[in-house]
Scaffold this motif. Structure first.
Motif, mmCIF file in Angstrom:
data_model
loop_
_atom_site.group_PDB
_atom_site.id
_atom_site.type_symbol
_atom_site.label_atom_id
_atom_site.label_comp_id
_atom_site.label_asym_id
_atom_site.label_seq_id
_atom_site.Cartn_x
_atom_site.Cartn_y
_atom_site.Cartn_z
ATOM 1 N N PHE A 1 0.266 -1.154 -0.230
ATOM 2 C CA PHE A 1 -0.216 0.133 0.194
ATOM 3 C C PHE A 1 0.661 1.251 0.088
ATOM 4 O O PHE A 1 0.645 2.313 -0.744
ATOM 5 C CB PHE A 1 -0.841 0.145 1.001
ATOM 6 C CG PHE A 1 -1.990 1.377 1.785
ATOM 7 C CD1 PHE A 1 -2.369 1.959 0.896
ATOM 8 C CD2 PHE A 1 -1.168 1.845 2.485
ATOM 9 C CE1 PHE A 1 -2.967 3.469 1.334
ATOM 10 C CE2 PHE A 1 -1.403 3.395 2.792
ATOM 11 C CZ PHE A 1 -2.153 4.045 2.416
ATOM 12 N N MET A 2 2.191 1.092 0.976
ATOM 13 C CA MET A 2 2.906 2.488 0.930
ATOM 14 C C MET A 2 4.059 3.092 -0.303
ATOM 15 O O MET A 2 3.918 3.732 -0.836
ATOM 16 C CB MET A 2 4.106 2.509 2.261
ATOM 17 C CG MET A 2 3.031 2.356 3.451
ATOM 18 S SD MET A 2 2.186 4.457 3.881
ATOM 19 C CE MET A 2 3.007 5.441 2.584
ATOM 20 N N ALA A 3 3.866 1.909 -1.339
ATOM 21 C CA ALA A 3 4.941 1.711 -2.083
ATOM 22 C C ALA A 3 3.821 2.574 -3.313
ATOM 23 O O ALA A 3 3.854 3.708 -4.285
ATOM 24 C CB ALA A 3 5.047 0.349 -2.868
ATOM 25 N N ALA B 1 5.662 1.854 11.044
ATOM 26 C CA ALA B 1 5.660 3.475 9.978
ATOM 27 C C ALA B 1 6.521 4.162 10.320
ATOM 28 O O ALA B 1 7.566 4.839 9.302
ATOM 29 C CB ALA B 1 4.670 3.482 10.066
ATOM 30 N N ALA B 2 7.131 4.430 11.818
ATOM 31 C CA ALA B 2 7.852 5.899 11.763
ATOM 32 C C ALA B 2 9.282 4.965 11.520
ATOM 33 O O ALA B 2 10.027 6.458 10.977
ATOM 34 C CB ALA B 2 8.105 6.372 13.723
ATOM 35 N N SER B 3 9.795 4.073 11.935
ATOM 36 C CA SER B 3 10.695 3.587 11.566
ATOM 37 C C SER B 3 11.062 3.274 10.264
ATOM 38 O O SER B 3 12.746 3.850 9.592
ATOM 39 C CB SER B 3 10.984 2.116 12.225
ATOM 40 O OG SER B 3 10.626 2.542 13.760
ATOM 41 N N ALA B 4 10.128 2.652 9.707
ATOM 42 C CA ALA B 4 10.377 3.028 7.634
ATOM 43 C C ALA B 4 11.170 4.733 7.575
ATOM 44 O O ALA B 4 10.646 4.401 6.171
ATOM 45 C CB ALA B 4 9.612 2.526 7.613
#
Length: 705
Positions: free
Chosen positions: A112-114, A144-147
C-alpha cells in the motif's frame, strides 16, 4: 468482497439506493445566470491532504500499476487503508483478517505504501480496534515511523458505534464485556448474552490506544470516531447510555481529542435530492464544532481536524450525477474547514445495474472498475475510471494544496459554484451545472480581482470520459446540462508588480464580555505579518465575509461591540503602498462567551435523543444576594430546526428561533446565593441539535455553568 454499498443501505439507514434514469432532452434551452466572486472573502486554504481515496485489503487490484498515475492525475493527496469495517478485523503484522475475512495477495502495508508514495498521497490508517490491541496499534505506529512512512492520521477503529450499542451490529468489537443489562450483541449465532458496548467503553479504550501509540511516536495524530450530526445513530440514546455517542466520547476525552472522524453517505431518495445534499455540510461542521466546544471544552474547536474518511453518492454511483456530486461535495467540505474527504472506494464491485442519464450505472461504489459481473452485465476492463473519477479530476483544475478558497455565489440554484485563488493571484471558478435539461450563459463578476489575459476553460461534458480545454472569456461562460466547467482566469499579471503575500493565520485572544449589555463582547485578533511584494505593505484590512470591518497599519486589532453568544469569522488582507491587495489570510472563527461574573448561571444538558427529536434539562442558579421572584429565561436556538414540543416545570413560547420559558405557579422563586430551579423539555429537530450559547434571566445575561 465486502461491498460497502450494502452496509450503508441496509444497516445505517442512510437511504436505500435508488434507481434514477433520465434521458437527455431533445432540445435543451439556453438560459442566463450570473456568478459573482468576492476574491477578498477567504474561506481558508486548500488542505494538504484534502482530496482522498479509500483502499481495501480485499481488493486484489489495489496496487495495480495503473493506479498511482490515475490518482496523481486526479489530484488525490490522501489514501486511507486498510478498508472500512475490515479495519476492525485486519492484523497488519500477519496480513490476515479475523472471522474468515479475505485478504487479497500483495495488499499488505508495504505494498500500500509503495502505491501511496508513487501517487504522492499521504496515508490515513485505521488501526484495528475491533479485534486488535493498543500494543498492536503501537507496533504499527512504530514500524511506520522507523521506515520513514509519514502517516498523517491514525483512526481508532472504523464505525465503532455499529457494534450493537444502538441495535445494529455490523462492526466487530471484542472489547464488549458481559453484563446483566445493556444492548444486545449477537456473537456468532448465539444472541444469548447482553454486553456493554457503548461510547463510554470506546472513549476509555481510545485513551489507552492513544497512550500506547504516542509512546511509539509522540507526533502521531490519533483520531476518535464520532457519529455524523443528523445521520443515524447521531443523538440516539438508550437506558444504559443516556447521553449520545458524541456527548459521551468527547466528554471523556476532553483535551485529549486530537482529531475526529465522521462518515458521510447522504442517501438522497432521487438524483435531484442527492445533488442538494451538500447544503447540509455547513450545519454538520457547525454542530461538530459546537460539540467539541461544549463537551470536550476545546476553546478553539476549528483547530481540531475533522476528517470525512468515507463518503459516496449512494445512488447513480458510476454516472454523471455522481461526478457532479463529488466535485460539489468535496469542495463544500473543504470550504467548511474539513481536513480530508476520502471517497469510498478504489475498487468495490458491481451491484444493481441500471441506466442513468443515458449511461450504464453498474451500482459500483468503486471509483475504478474491477471487471466484475455479479448481475449479468460485465463491467469495463479493470481500472477503467467511472464518472466520479472525472468529477474529482476536475478539482485538480480548480485548486491545489495551499491555494486560497474564496467566496462565490450564483443567481441560479442549479448552478453550484466554488472559487479558488492560486499563489500567483490567478482565479479559478468551478461551475457545476446540475440542471439535466438546460444550458446557461453565465456572466462572471468580480470583487477584489482584476482579470488580465485570456482565460482557459476546462470542461467535463455529460457522460464524458475526458476533460477538454479551450480559450474562453473572463466575462462569461456557457455551461451545458449536467456538466462541470472550470474557468482559469489570469490575474493582474504582466505588469512586473508582485502583490504582498497573504497574512498568516489570525488568532483570537482576550475573548470577554460584561453584564452591562448584550453587545459588550471584545476580542483581539493577531496575525503574522505579510511578506512585502514589489512595494511595502501599507496596511491590513480585516474582513467579515465581504464586509470591511477595520483597517490597521499593525498586525493586531481589538474588536468591540460584539454580540454575546454570536460566532464571528474574519480574514485579513494586506494592501501595499500602491493599493495592490494580497490573497486573504486563513479564516479565524470564534464565539463571544457570556461573562463569567453574571448574577445567574445556566446549565443546559441534552439528556436523550432519537431521530427527529431530543430531550434536555435546564438548571438556573441564582448567584445574586437577593431572591428572584418570578423568572423568564430566554435563548436563541443555534439551528432553525430546533423547537420545544413539550415542557414541564414552566411554560414556553417560541417565535422563530427565539425561546422564552417562564416559571410555573409553584416554582416562581429562586433562592439567593446559589438557589436553583430546574425545568425540562422534549424537542424536535431537523438533524443537528447544538446547545444554545447564551441565556438571559429576566433580561440579564447569565454565565454558562
Amino acid at each position: 468482497m465486502q461491498r460497502r454499498v450494502l452496509f450503508f443501505s441496509s444497516l445505517l439507514g442512510l437511504g436505500v439506493i435508488g434507481i434514477a434514469s433520465a434521458a437527455a432532452p431533445a432540445h435543451a434551452a439556453t438560459l442566463t445566470a450570473s456568478v459573482t466572486v468576492n476574491a477578498t472573502a477567504g474561506l481558508g486554504s486548500v488542505p494538504a491532504h484534502g482530496i482522498g481515496m479509500n483502499t481495501a485489503v480485499y481488493d486484489s487490484d489495489m496496487n495495480d500499476a495503473a493506479i498511482p498515475p490515475l490518482l496523481k492525475a486526479a489530484g488525490v493527496t490522501a489514501m486511507r487503508y486498510p478498508g472500512g469495517s475490515y479495519s476492525d478485523i485486519y492484523n497488519w503484522q500477519t496480513q490476515t483478517a479475523a472471522a474468515g475475512g479475505y485478504v487479497a495477495p500483495n495488499t499488505g502495508f508495504s505494498s500500500f505504501m509503495a502505491t501511496a508514495n508513487s501517487a504522492g498521497a499521504q496515508p490515513i490508517i485505521t488501526v484495528n480496534y475491533g479485534t486488535g490491541t493498543p500494543a498492536l496499534a503501537a507496533a504499527w505506529v512504530h514500524s511506520a515511523a522507523s521506515a520513514g512512512d509519514d502517516v498523517s492520521y491514525w483512526e481508532v477503529g472504523n464505525e465503532v458505534y455499529g457494534n450493537g450499542t444502538y441495535g445494529a451490529n455490523w462492526e466487530t468489537d471484542s472489547h464488549c464485556h458481559t453484563s446483566l443489562n445493556g444492548p444486545l450483541v449477537t456473537v456468532g449465532s448465539e444472541p444469548s448474552q447482553t454486553y456493554n458496548c457503548g461510547p463510554a467503553e470506546y472513549a476509555a479504550n481510545v485513551a489507552s490506544f492513544a497512550s500506547a501509540m504516542h509512546a511509539a511516536d509522540a507526533n502521531a495524530k490519533v483520531c476518535a470516531i464520532l457519529t455524523t450530526p443528523g445521520f443515524w445513530p447521531d443523538n440516539v440514546t438508550n437506558s444504559e447510555y443516556p447521553q449520545s455517542w458524541n456527548h459521551t466520547v468527547l466528554t471523556a476525552l476532553k483535551s485529549g481529542t486530537q482529531c475526529v472522524i465522521v462518515h458521510y453517505y447522504p442517501g438522497g431518495s432521487n438524483t435531484a435530492g442527492m445533488l442538494t445534499d451538500p447544503s447540509d455540510i455547513a450545519g454538520i461542521v457547525s454542530t461538530l464544532h459546537s460539540e467539541l466546544s461544549q463537551y470536550a471544552g476545546i476553546a478553539n474547536p476549528a483547530s481540531i481536524p475533522i476528517l470525512v474518511t468515507e463518503t459516496n453518492s449512494t445512488l447513480d454511483l458510476d454516472t454523471q450525477p455522481a461526478a457532479l456530486f463529488a466535485a460539489d461535495m468535496d469542495m463544500t467540505w473543504l470550504e467548511n474547514g474539513v481536513t480530508s474527504v476520502d471517497w469510498w472506494n478504489e475498487h468495490n464491485g458491481e451491484g444493481t445495474v441500471s441506466t442513468v442519464n443515458g449511461a450504464t450505472d453498474y451500482g459500483d461504489q468503486g471509483i475504478f472498475s474491477n471487471n466484475t459481473n455479479y448481475g449479468g452485465t460485465t463491467e469495463p476492463v479493470v481500472d477503467t475510471p467511472f464518472s466520479p473519477y472525472y468529477g474529482i479530476e476536475m478539482l485538480s483544475k480548480l485548486a491545489a494544496p495551499g491555494s486560497t478558497m474564496v467566496n462565490s455565489s450564483s443567481s441560479q440554484a442549479l448552478l453550484k459554484v466554488h472559487s479558488v485563488r492560486d499563489a500567483a493571484g490567478n482565479l479559478n471558478v468551478l461551475i457545476d451545472n446540475e440542471d439535466p435539461s438546460n444550458s446557461y450563459t453565465v456572466s462572471l463578476g468580480y470583487s477584489g480581482f482584476s482579470p488580465s489575459g485570456t482565460p482557459t476553460v476546462y470542461t467535463l461534458a455529460n457522460n464524458a470520459t475526458t476533460i477538454t480545454s479551450a480559450s474562453g472569456s473572463a466575462t462569461s461562460a456557457t455551461v451545458a446540462p449536467y456538466s462541470l466547467t472550470v474557468v482559469h482566469i489570469p490575474g493582474a499579471g504582466g505588469t512586473g508588480v508582485t502583490a504582498p503575500g497573504a497574512p498568516g493565520q489570525p488568532v483570537a485572544s482576550g475573548l470577554s464580555s460584561s453584564t452591562s449589555g448584550n453587545n459588550t463582547g471584545t476580542a483581539t485578533l493577531t496575525w503574522p505579518a505579510s511578506v512585502a511584494g514589489t512595494y511595502p505593505v501599507a496596511n491590513y484590512q480585516v474582513y467579515s465575509g465581504s464586509t470591511l470591518v477595520t483597517t490597521t497599519t499593525g498586525t493586531s486589532v481589538t474588536l468591540t461591540g460584539l454580540t454575546i453568544g454570536t460566532s464571528y469569522t474574519y480574514d485579513v488582507v494586506a494592501v501595499d503602498s500602491h493599493g495592490n491587495p494580497s490573497l486573504p489570510s486563513p479564516l479565524v472563527t470564534f464565539t463571544v462567551p457570556p461573562p463569567a461574573n453574571a448574577t445567574c448561571a445556566v446549565h443546559y444538558a441534552q439528556t436523550g435523543s432519537w431521530p427527529g427529536g431530543f430531550q434536555a434539562s435546564v438548571t438556573i442558579t441564582n448567584e445574586a444576594a437577593s431572591t428572584v421572584n418570578g423568572w423568564q429565561l430566554t435563548w436563541t436556538w443555534p439551528n432553525s430546526g430546533e423547537a420545544i414540543t413539550q415542557l414541564w416545570n414552566g411554560t414556553e413560547t417560541q417565535s422563530g428561533t427565539a425561546v422564552t420559558v417562564a416559571n410555573a405557579s409553584y416554582n416562581d422563586t429562586i433562592g439567593a446565593s446559589g438557589g436553583t430551579v430546574n425545568f425540562g423539555f422534549t424537542g424536535s429537530d431537523s438533524g443537528q441539535t447544538p446547545a444554545p450559547v447564551a441565556f438571559h434571566l429576566n433580561g440579564a445575561i447569565c454565565s454558562n455553568n
